[in-house]
Enzyme design. Structure first.
Site, PDB file in Angstrom:
ATOM      1  CB  SER A  64      -0.889  -0.004   1.247  1.00 45.11           C
ATOM      2  OG  SER A  64      -1.510   1.253   1.412  1.00 45.11           O
ATOM      3  CG  HIS A  87     -11.319  -0.236  -0.472  1.00 47.19           C
ATOM      4  ND1 HIS A  87     -10.598   0.479  -1.394  1.00 47.19           N
ATOM      5  CD2 HIS A  87     -10.637  -0.106   0.693  1.00 47.19           C
ATOM      6  CE1 HIS A  87      -9.537   1.027  -0.805  1.00 47.19           C
ATOM      7  NE2 HIS A  87      -9.530   0.675   0.463  1.00 47.19           N
TER       8      HIS A  87
HETATM    9  C1  FNR Z   1      -7.697  -2.056   3.083  1.00 47.20           C
HETATM   10  N1  FNR Z   1      -7.745  -1.997   1.698  1.00 47.20           N
HETATM   11  C2  FNR Z   1      -6.879  -1.166   1.019  1.00 47.20           C
HETATM   12  N2  FNR Z   1      -6.900  -1.121  -0.343  1.00 47.20           N
HETATM   13  C3  FNR Z   1      -6.030  -0.345  -1.027  1.00 47.20           C
HETATM   14  O1  FNR Z   1      -6.064  -0.350  -2.255  1.00 47.20           O
HETATM   15  N3  FNR Z   1      -5.107   0.395  -0.359  1.00 47.20           N
HETATM   16  C4  FNR Z   1      -5.027   0.422   0.998  1.00 47.20           C
HETATM   17  O2  FNR Z   1      -4.181   1.097   1.579  1.00 47.20           O
HETATM   18  C5  FNR Z   1      -5.965  -0.365   1.727  1.00 47.20           C
HETATM   19  N4  FNR Z   1      -5.960  -0.374   3.096  1.00 47.20           N
HETATM   20  C6  FNR Z   1      -6.805  -1.213   3.773  1.00 47.20           C
HETATM   21  C7  FNR Z   1      -6.749  -1.258   5.177  1.00 47.20           C
HETATM   22  C8  FNR Z   1      -7.549  -2.153   5.868  1.00 47.20           C
HETATM   23  C9  FNR Z   1      -7.465  -2.208   7.373  1.00 47.20           C
HETATM   24  C10 FNR Z   1      -8.412  -3.026   5.168  1.00 47.20           C
HETATM   25  C11 FNR Z   1      -9.258  -4.047   5.900  1.00 47.20           C
HETATM   26  C12 FNR Z   1      -8.479  -2.965   3.798  1.00 47.20           C
HETATM   27  C13 FNR Z   1      -8.666  -2.876   0.934  1.00 47.20           C
HETATM   28  C14 FNR Z   1      -7.985  -4.211   0.607  1.00 47.20           C
HETATM   29  O3  FNR Z   1      -6.954  -4.041  -0.317  1.00 47.20           O
HETATM   30  C15 FNR Z   1      -8.971  -5.212   0.011  1.00 47.20           C
HETATM   31  O4  FNR Z   1      -9.626  -4.643  -1.089  1.00 47.20           O
HETATM   32  C16 FNR Z   1     -10.018  -5.714   1.018  1.00 47.20           C
HETATM   33  O5  FNR Z   1      -9.465  -5.836   2.295  1.00 47.20           O
HETATM   34  C17 FNR Z   1     -10.549  -7.057   0.550  1.00 47.20           C
HETATM   35  O6  FNR Z   1     -11.525  -7.553   1.396  1.00 47.20           O
HETATM   36  P1  FNR Z   1     -11.204  -8.613   2.575  1.00 47.20           P
HETATM   37  O7  FNR Z   1     -10.244  -9.638   2.030  1.00 47.20           O
HETATM   38  O8  FNR Z   1     -10.601  -7.803   3.689  1.00 47.20           O
HETATM   39  O9  FNR Z   1     -12.542  -9.147   2.931  1.00 47.20           O
END
Ligand code: FNR
Length: 370
Positions: free
Chosen positions: A121, A268
């Site tokens: 990220s 997301h």
């Molecule tokens: C995320 N996600 C996310 N996506 C992204 O593109 N950049 C980011 O910095 C973040 N940060 C982030 C923090 C936290 C705490 C969570 C839970 C999620 C979204 C992540 O990449 C992804 O799309 C989802 O988490 C997928 O769903 P599941 O596997 O958590 O159910």
């Protein structure tokens, strides 16, 4: 940063009551402070979409096939010109120090141990260079376009110099409503959770809202990437440019036609528009719209190898895991993340064996029922 951010010190060992990938979700509240757990687990606002993601995955069944020859099988695939050992990637998850004092460095070590692609990220708590140095090869960099194009270009250049193999532009959360449960639990980002990737770029230029202007439309959205930025971004790097956070078939088609390397069908994890459909509900029509050969990844709700199987059967080439990754990180650090990936892979292989699928291509032809 000390261990004190975690509710229970995460030891180097795996708790004996972890028997499957999903057990990491069950145990995570013991290893995370309550507000941190609520922040990670929650979706935006009421969490309607986060719940829908899990419901939709549960609504499908896989029909067994018997007496098939699968002993020559494997889970390998090609993505963006590179061979991947299995179709499970670590999703970009910001602020991993919430789960472990060494955050993303531990996840990178797990990625190296399991030969898994980690998508790092923009908002990681270590620099993209330090994470690349911590372990693994062939990682991808998740980009949040910055208000200043020079900063965005520099992030891309740094990712390329550090050996990242693709840029993943996330487009579905230019403005986020934090989870109401996390707010009620008193969540605040700890001071230790900084974003060192952005440290050198100076403060975001202030835009004073005029009287009557909207904080959302004239504030946050003024800085958000638009279709006009895509072509510029593509020209900034020879690396494949993916776009993450696509649900609508028209967006999917337009991205393919704009020369984007591939898309991530994702909401997301329910942290964008609350009330959006489950990602899985949109996957079959997105696949149909872009054609069989266009690279499509999937995330949002994956908790088991069976979930991976269903996503692949409904059109994904591979999946990303978000929360499972951080839960495992909180419970057992790098060992936990490596363990959860290993579990998912083996659970997937069991589904393949019992449904007569020797390869991922066979899964695409498997029969699912609702
Ligand atoms: C995320 N996600 C996310 N996506 C992204 O593109 N950049 C980011 O910095 C973040 N940060 C982030 C923090 C936290 C705490 C969570 C839970 C999620 C979204 C992540 O990449 C992804 O799309 C989802 O988490 C997928 O769903 P599941 O596997 O958590 O159910």
């Amino acid at each position: 940063m000390t261990d004190s951010l975690t509710a229970e010190a995460s030891g180097p060992s795996i708790p004996p009551d972890i028997k499957c990938a999903q057990d990491y979700e069950r145990l995570a509240p013991r290893f995370l402070r309550t507000p941190f757990f609520e922040y990670i687990a929650g979706g935006s606002a009421e969490g309607v979409t986060t719940a829908a993601n899990r419901r939709e995955l549960g609504a499908w069944t896989v029909c067994p096939r018997v007496l098939a020859e699968v002993a020559h099988g494997h889970t390998r695939l090609m993505l963006g010109g590179d061979e991947h050992l299995h179709p499970i990637l670590l999703a970009p998850v910001a602020h991993q120090k919430l789960a472990h004092p060494q955050g993303e460095l531990e996840s990178a070590r797990a990625a190296a141990a399991t030969r898994t692609c980690m998508v790092v990220s923009t908002l990681s708590n270590y620099t993209l260079e330090d994470i690349a140095g911590a372990g693994g090869t062939g990682h991808w960099f998740q980009l949040y376009a910055q208000p200043d194009r020079a900063a965005t270009a520099d992030l891309i250049r740094r990712a390329q110099a550090a050996g990242y193999r693709a840029i993943v532009l996330t487009v579905d959360a230019p403005v986020q409503v934090p989870s109401l449960d996390a707010q009620r639990a008193g969540f605040q980002m700890p001071a230790a959770c900084t974003t060192p990737n952005l440290a050198g770029y100076g403060p975001v230029p202030a835009h004073d809202l005029a009287r009557g202007e909207s904080r959302v439309l004239h504030g946050y959205m003024r800085r958000a990437a638009t279709w006009r930025d895509l072509e510029w971004l593509r020209a900034e790097t020879p690396l494949p440019l993916w776009v993450k956070g696509v649900l609508h078939v028209d967006d999917a088609r337009a991205l393919r036609d704009a020369g984007i390397a591939g898309i991530v069908v994702s909401n997301h994890g329910g942290r964008g528009l609350d009330g959006a459909p489950a990602s899985l509900a949109m996957l079959p029509e997105v696949r149909a719209a872009v054609g069989d050969d266009y690279p499509v990844l999937f995330d949002s709700g994956i908790r088991s190898g069976m979930d991976v199987f269903k996503a692949l059967a409904l059109g994904a080439d591979a999946v990303l895991i978000g929360r499972l990754q951080v839960y495992a990180l909180a419970v057992a650090g790098a060992l936990g993340v490596a363990h959860v990936v290993t579990f998912l892979r083996e659970e997937l292989e069991i589904c393949m064996a019992l449904s007569g699928c020797a390869t991922l291509a066979d899964i695409r032809r498997a029969t699912l029922h609702r």
